[in-house]
Scaffold this motif. Sequence first.
Motif, PDB file in Angstrom:
ATOM      1  N   LEU A   1      -4.885  -7.012  -7.835  1.00 45.00           N
ATOM      2  CA  LEU A   1      -4.901  -5.595  -8.214  1.00 45.00           C
ATOM      3  C   LEU A   1      -4.755  -4.714  -6.979  1.00 45.00           C
ATOM      4  CD1 LEU A   1      -5.215  -3.972 -10.820  1.00 45.00           C
ATOM      5  CD2 LEU A   1      -7.672  -4.069 -10.531  1.00 45.00           C
ATOM      6  N   ASP A   2      -5.376  -5.139  -5.884  1.00 46.86           N
ATOM      7  CA  ASP A   2      -5.276  -4.389  -4.620  1.00 46.86           C
ATOM      8  C   ASP A   2      -3.836  -4.298  -4.131  1.00 46.86           C
ATOM      9  OD1 ASP A   2      -7.801  -3.538  -4.136  1.00 46.86           O
ATOM     10  OD2 ASP A   2      -8.358  -5.182  -2.807  1.00 46.86           O
ATOM     11  N   THR A   3      -3.100  -5.397  -4.222  1.00 48.65           N
ATOM     12  CA  THR A   3      -1.714  -5.409  -3.741  1.00 48.65           C
ATOM     13  C   THR A   3      -0.890  -4.343  -4.445  1.00 48.65           C
ATOM     14  OG1 THR A   3      -1.874  -7.781  -3.344  1.00 48.65           O
ATOM     15  CG2 THR A   3       0.336  -6.842  -3.430  1.00 48.65           C
ATOM     16  N   ILE A   4      -1.153  -4.169  -5.732  1.00 40.83           N
ATOM     17  CA  ILE A   4      -0.359  -3.228  -6.523  1.00 40.83           C
ATOM     18  C   ILE A   4      -0.872  -1.786  -6.403  1.00 40.83           C
ATOM     19  CG2 ILE A   4       0.341  -2.641  -8.882  1.00 40.83           C
ATOM     20  CD1 ILE A   4       0.247  -5.631  -9.488  1.00 40.83           C
ATOM     21  N   LEU A   5      -2.185  -1.611  -6.361  1.00 40.21           N
ATOM     22  CA  LEU A   5      -2.730  -0.259  -6.487  1.00 40.21           C
ATOM     23  C   LEU A   5      -3.448   0.303  -5.265  1.00 40.21           C
ATOM     24  CD1 LEU A   5      -4.209  -0.462 -10.103  1.00 40.21           C
ATOM     25  CD2 LEU A   5      -2.053   0.540  -9.388  1.00 40.21           C
ATOM     26  N   CYS A   6      -3.689  -0.508  -4.230  1.00 36.11           N
ATOM     27  CA  CYS A   6      -4.564  -0.054  -3.139  1.00 36.11           C
ATOM     28  C   CYS A   6      -4.104   1.244  -2.463  1.00 36.11           C
ATOM     29  CB  CYS A   6      -4.779  -1.154  -2.107  1.00 36.11           C
ATOM     30  SG  CYS A   6      -3.301  -1.519  -1.143  1.00 36.11           S
ATOM     31  N   LYS A   7      -2.812   1.492  -2.376  1.00 34.59           N
ATOM     32  CA  LYS A   7      -2.331   2.709  -1.715  1.00 34.59           C
ATOM     33  C   LYS A   7      -2.500   3.946  -2.596  1.00 34.59           C
ATOM     34  CE  LYS A   7       1.083   0.769   1.387  1.00 34.59           C
ATOM     35  NZ  LYS A   7       2.450   0.830   1.845  1.00 34.59           N
TER      36      LYS A   7
ATOM     37  N   TYR B   1       4.302   6.607  -7.561  1.00 33.84           N
ATOM     38  CA  TYR B   1       4.336   5.240  -7.073  1.00 33.84           C
ATOM     39  C   TYR B   1       5.660   4.980  -6.358  1.00 33.84           C
ATOM     40  CZ  TYR B   1       2.771   0.405  -7.258  1.00 33.84           C
ATOM     41  OH  TYR B   1       2.313  -0.835  -6.925  1.00 33.84           O
ATOM     42  N   ASN B   2       5.577   4.409  -5.159  1.00 37.54           N
ATOM     43  CA  ASN B   2       6.775   4.059  -4.407  1.00 37.54           C
ATOM     44  C   ASN B   2       6.937   2.538  -4.434  1.00 37.54           C
ATOM     45  OD1 ASN B   2       8.854   3.641  -2.631  1.00 37.54           O
ATOM     46  ND2 ASN B   2       8.085   5.016  -1.068  1.00 37.54           N
ATOM     47  N   PHE B   3       7.866   2.078  -5.235  1.00 35.76           N
ATOM     48  CA  PHE B   3       8.068   0.636  -5.370  1.00 35.76           C
ATOM     49  C   PHE B   3       8.606   0.001  -4.092  1.00 35.76           C
ATOM     50  CE2 PHE B   3       7.776   1.637  -9.872  1.00 35.76           C
ATOM     51  CZ  PHE B   3       6.982   0.597 -10.310  1.00 35.76           C
ATOM     52  N   ASP B   4       9.231   0.796  -3.249  1.00 34.65           N
ATOM     53  CA  ASP B   4       9.741   0.244  -1.990  1.00 34.65           C
ATOM     54  C   ASP B   4       8.593  -0.257  -1.113  1.00 34.65           C
ATOM     55  OD1 ASP B   4      12.269   0.885  -2.867  1.00 34.65           O
ATOM     56  OD2 ASP B   4      12.347   2.783  -1.761  1.00 34.65           O
ATOM     57  N   ASP B   5       7.396   0.352  -1.264  1.00 37.62           N
ATOM     58  CA  ASP B   5       6.237  -0.056  -0.452  1.00 37.62           C
ATOM     59  C   ASP B   5       5.814  -1.499  -0.709  1.00 37.62           C
ATOM     60  OD1 ASP B   5       6.122   2.449   0.671  1.00 37.62           O
ATOM     61  OD2 ASP B   5       4.420   3.139  -0.525  1.00 37.62           O
ATOM     62  N   ILE B   6       5.942  -1.970  -1.951  1.00 39.47           N
ATOM     63  CA  ILE B   6       5.475  -3.332  -2.246  1.00 39.47           C
ATOM     64  C   ILE B   6       6.618  -4.316  -2.496  1.00 39.47           C
ATOM     65  CG2 ILE B   6       3.286  -2.513  -3.205  1.00 39.47           C
ATOM     66  CD1 ILE B   6       4.462  -3.264  -5.977  1.00 39.47           C
ATOM     67  N   HIS B   7       7.852  -3.831  -2.402  1.00 40.99           N
ATOM     68  CA  HIS B   7       8.992  -4.714  -2.703  1.00 40.99           C
ATOM     69  C   HIS B   7       9.023  -5.925  -1.752  1.00 40.99           C
ATOM     70  CE1 HIS B   7      12.757  -5.819  -4.504  1.00 40.99           C
ATOM     71  NE2 HIS B   7      13.287  -5.963  -3.316  1.00 40.99           N
ATOM     72  N   ALA B   8       8.672  -5.717  -0.488  1.00 38.92           N
ATOM     73  CA  ALA B   8       8.687  -6.842   0.467  1.00 38.92           C
ATOM     74  C   ALA B   8       7.634  -7.884   0.087  1.00 38.92           C
ATOM     75  CB  ALA B   8       8.425  -6.330   1.874  1.00 38.92           C
ATOM     76  N   GLN B   9       6.483  -7.426  -0.436  1.00 40.24           N
ATOM     77  CA  GLN B   9       5.409  -8.356  -0.818  1.00 40.24           C
ATOM     78  C   GLN B   9       5.670  -9.015  -2.177  1.00 40.24           C
ATOM     79  OE1 GLN B   9       1.461  -6.570  -0.435  1.00 40.24           O
ATOM     80  NE2 GLN B   9       2.420  -4.950   0.759  1.00 40.24           N
ATOM     81  N   ILE B  10       6.257  -8.227  -3.088  1.00 41.79           N
ATOM     82  CA  ILE B  10       6.491  -8.742  -4.439  1.00 41.79           C
ATOM     83  C   ILE B  10       7.945  -8.475  -4.830  1.00 41.79           C
ATOM     84  CG2 ILE B  10       5.623  -8.782  -6.807  1.00 41.79           C
ATOM     85  CD1 ILE B  10       3.144  -7.258  -5.781  1.00 41.79           C
ATOM     86  N   PRO B  11       8.870  -9.281  -4.337  1.00 39.74           N
ATOM     87  CA  PRO B  11      10.290  -9.049  -4.659  1.00 39.74           C
ATOM     88  C   PRO B  11      10.596  -9.246  -6.149  1.00 39.74           C
ATOM     89  CG  PRO B  11      10.029 -11.052  -3.358  1.00 39.74           C
ATOM     90  CD  PRO B  11       8.694 -10.394  -3.416  1.00 39.74           C
ATOM     91  N   GLU B  12       9.684  -9.924  -6.873  1.00 42.46           N
ATOM     92  CA  GLU B  12       9.896 -10.103  -8.310  1.00 42.46           C
ATOM     93  C   GLU B  12       9.857  -8.765  -9.066  1.00 42.46           C
ATOM     94  OE1 GLU B  12       8.350 -13.955  -6.735  1.00 42.46           O
ATOM     95  OE2 GLU B  12       7.747 -11.867  -6.536  1.00 42.46           O
TER      96      GLU B  12
END
Length: 196
Positions: free
Chosen positions: A34-40, A57-68
């Motif tokens: 949950l932290d990976t997705i929402l912590c920011k 929400y900026n999907f570019d922020d987590i795209h490197a961590q979760i390319p899926e």
Amino acid sequence: YFDNNNLLTDVNDMVKSILIIENKSAVIKRRISLDTILCKYISSYDYNKPYYGIVRYNFDDIHAQIPEFRRRGIAYLEHQITPLFNEKGEKTGTIVTLIDKTDDRNRYMQERQLRKELKEETVKAQESDMLKSVFLANMSHEIRTPLNSIVGFSDLICQTNNPEEKAQFIKMISTSTDQLLRLINDILDIDRKSVV
């Protein structure tokens, strides 16, 4: 759905379409927290109590961590976080509901921009109308002055037999006629320039 360790264990079709997930099982195998997705965007304190809000929400922020999560760029997501507890008060999991409000937000921003532009155009039109009224009032006065002179001295010419007075009145009429002609030409020049 996130389990009691805040790890992702299930994703429904709605969330799949929002996040543009092609393979649900590949995402679940990653054990995303949950932290990976929402912590920011949301404090971890909010995970343990019911929470509702719309997040930019900026999907570019987590795209490197979760390319899926194939979605990119900015989205406005309505979040509803519902922690689940057993009879002993122990947390057993968390349901996170996402609703994509990006189109609504974009529509609202476009309408807001249109209202702003309309207000600016209204102010410009009102200013233009006021300037036109002032201009017409000034021109009306400026035109009437030589015209009244022409009419008045024309009447006086008809009433007098004195040749000197008639010559003076004709000179005044001529001067007023020249003044009126210059004024009308100036107005026509202004009108031509405003059209161009």
